[in-house]
Design a protein around this motif. Sequence first.
Motif, PDB file in Angstrom:
ATOM      1  N   ASN A  98       9.455  -4.520   6.479  1.00 50.70           N
ATOM      2  CA  ASN A  98       8.871  -3.880   5.288  1.00 50.70           C
ATOM      3  C   ASN A  98       9.698  -4.190   4.038  1.00 50.70           C
ATOM      4  OD1 ASN A  98      11.041  -2.469   6.134  1.00 50.70           O
ATOM      5  ND2 ASN A  98      10.143  -0.423   5.988  1.00 50.70           N
ATOM      6  N   ASP A 100      10.727  -5.439   0.359  1.00 48.70           N
ATOM      7  CA  ASP A 100      10.050  -5.304  -0.928  1.00 48.70           C
ATOM      8  C   ASP A 100       9.869  -6.684  -1.569  1.00 48.70           C
ATOM      9  OD1 ASP A 100       8.927  -3.350  -2.579  1.00 48.70           O
ATOM     10  OD2 ASP A 100      10.575  -3.572  -4.024  1.00 48.70           O
ATOM     11  N   ASP A 101       8.933  -6.791  -2.512  1.00 49.67           N
ATOM     12  CA  ASP A 101       8.606  -8.082  -3.124  1.00 49.67           C
ATOM     13  C   ASP A 101       9.807  -8.739  -3.790  1.00 49.67           C
ATOM     14  OD1 ASP A 101       6.038  -7.851  -2.301  1.00 49.67           O
ATOM     15  OD2 ASP A 101       5.272  -7.059  -4.208  1.00 49.67           O
ATOM     16  N   HIS A 102      10.541  -7.981  -4.586  1.00 48.58           N
ATOM     17  CA  HIS A 102      11.666  -8.552  -5.323  1.00 48.58           C
ATOM     18  C   HIS A 102      12.754  -9.039  -4.360  1.00 48.58           C
ATOM     19  CE1 HIS A 102      15.321  -8.637  -7.823  1.00 48.58           C
ATOM     20  NE2 HIS A 102      14.485  -9.192  -8.692  1.00 48.58           N
ATOM     21  N   ASP A 103      13.045  -8.234  -3.328  1.00 54.20           N
ATOM     22  CA  ASP A 103      14.043  -8.635  -2.326  1.00 54.20           C
ATOM     23  C   ASP A 103      13.587  -9.910  -1.618  1.00 54.20           C
ATOM     24  OD1 ASP A 103      15.448  -6.384  -2.980  1.00 54.20           O
ATOM     25  OD2 ASP A 103      14.633  -5.182  -1.328  1.00 54.20           O
ATOM     26  N   TYR A 104      12.286  -9.949  -1.316  1.00 56.88           N
ATOM     27  CA  TYR A 104      11.719 -11.122  -0.649  1.00 56.88           C
ATOM     28  C   TYR A 104      11.907 -12.368  -1.526  1.00 56.88           C
ATOM     29  CZ  TYR A 104       8.259 -14.331   1.255  1.00 56.88           C
ATOM     30  OH  TYR A 104       7.642 -15.445   1.765  1.00 56.88           O
ATOM     31  N   ASP A 105      11.606 -12.230  -2.837  1.00 55.40           N
ATOM     32  CA  ASP A 105      11.748 -13.377  -3.743  1.00 55.40           C
ATOM     33  C   ASP A 105      13.188 -13.877  -3.790  1.00 55.40           C
ATOM     34  OD1 ASP A 105       9.072 -13.142  -4.303  1.00 55.40           O
ATOM     35  OD2 ASP A 105       9.368 -11.992  -6.167  1.00 55.40           O
ATOM     36  N   LEU A 141       4.843 -11.644   7.925  1.00 50.84           N
ATOM     37  CA  LEU A 141       5.916 -11.951   6.981  1.00 50.84           C
ATOM     38  C   LEU A 141       6.454 -13.367   7.220  1.00 50.84           C
ATOM     39  CD1 LEU A 141       7.769 -10.899   4.714  1.00 50.84           C
ATOM     40  CD2 LEU A 141       9.334 -10.126   6.488  1.00 50.84           C
ATOM     41  N   LYS A 144       4.124 -15.918   5.982  1.00 51.40           N
ATOM     42  CA  LYS A 144       4.205 -16.014   4.529  1.00 51.40           C
ATOM     43  C   LYS A 144       5.401 -16.890   4.121  1.00 51.40           C
ATOM     44  CE  LYS A 144       4.591 -13.150   0.398  1.00 51.40           C
ATOM     45  NZ  LYS A 144       4.971 -11.858  -0.122  1.00 51.40           N
ATOM     46  N   ASP A 148       5.333 -20.390   2.041  1.00 49.30           N
ATOM     47  CA  ASP A 148       6.069 -20.512   0.787  1.00 49.30           C
ATOM     48  C   ASP A 148       7.006 -21.721   0.756  1.00 49.30           C
ATOM     49  OD1 ASP A 148       4.748 -18.297  -0.073  1.00 49.30           O
ATOM     50  OD2 ASP A 148       6.470 -16.933   0.050  1.00 49.30           O
TER      51      ASP A 148
END
Length: 173
Positions: A98, A100-105, A141, A144, A148
């Motif tokens: 789970n 978060d978007d910013h952490d993922y980026d 995930l 994804k 990417d």
Amino acid sequence: MMAPPVKTGPRYNHLIQSPKVRVIDENGENLGVLYTREAIEQAAEVGLDLVEVSPNADPPVCKFLDVGKFRYEAQKKANLARKSQKTQEIKEIKMRPNIDDHDYDTKMRNVVKFIEEGDKVKITLRFRGRELSHQQLGMNLLRKVQDDVAEVAKVEAFPRMEGRQMLMVLAPK
């Protein structure tokens, strides 16, 4: 009785076993095929050794060289080759299902940086507690991540579960 020391490097002078050899002099001129004894004598006249440069040819190719200098140059060349080779490391990126978007980026920027440096990247997805019952989230995930980095990396080891972790390995294309 002790065994004689093992010689490494090219054979030279009396160590050449072939009766006839193709000879190249110190200036790169081809002297043709000569008896090994004659060739050794000719090399000695110019103050050099007869060194076997291509032992697998028929007849073997020998050159008038200074053995010490030849060995030194060969060693220097080997050291340079060893110095310029890049070792491939495996870098690890750890995530949670789970994330978060910013952490993922941020993590994806690191993944791309590692791959561009020529390293492999192992992505570890750790499940804690009840997350274990939602493995499809982890799989989504990792898919994804795969999409990417598709243009810079290929999947070397597809996602698999190991205990409470899901692992995937990416390698540069």
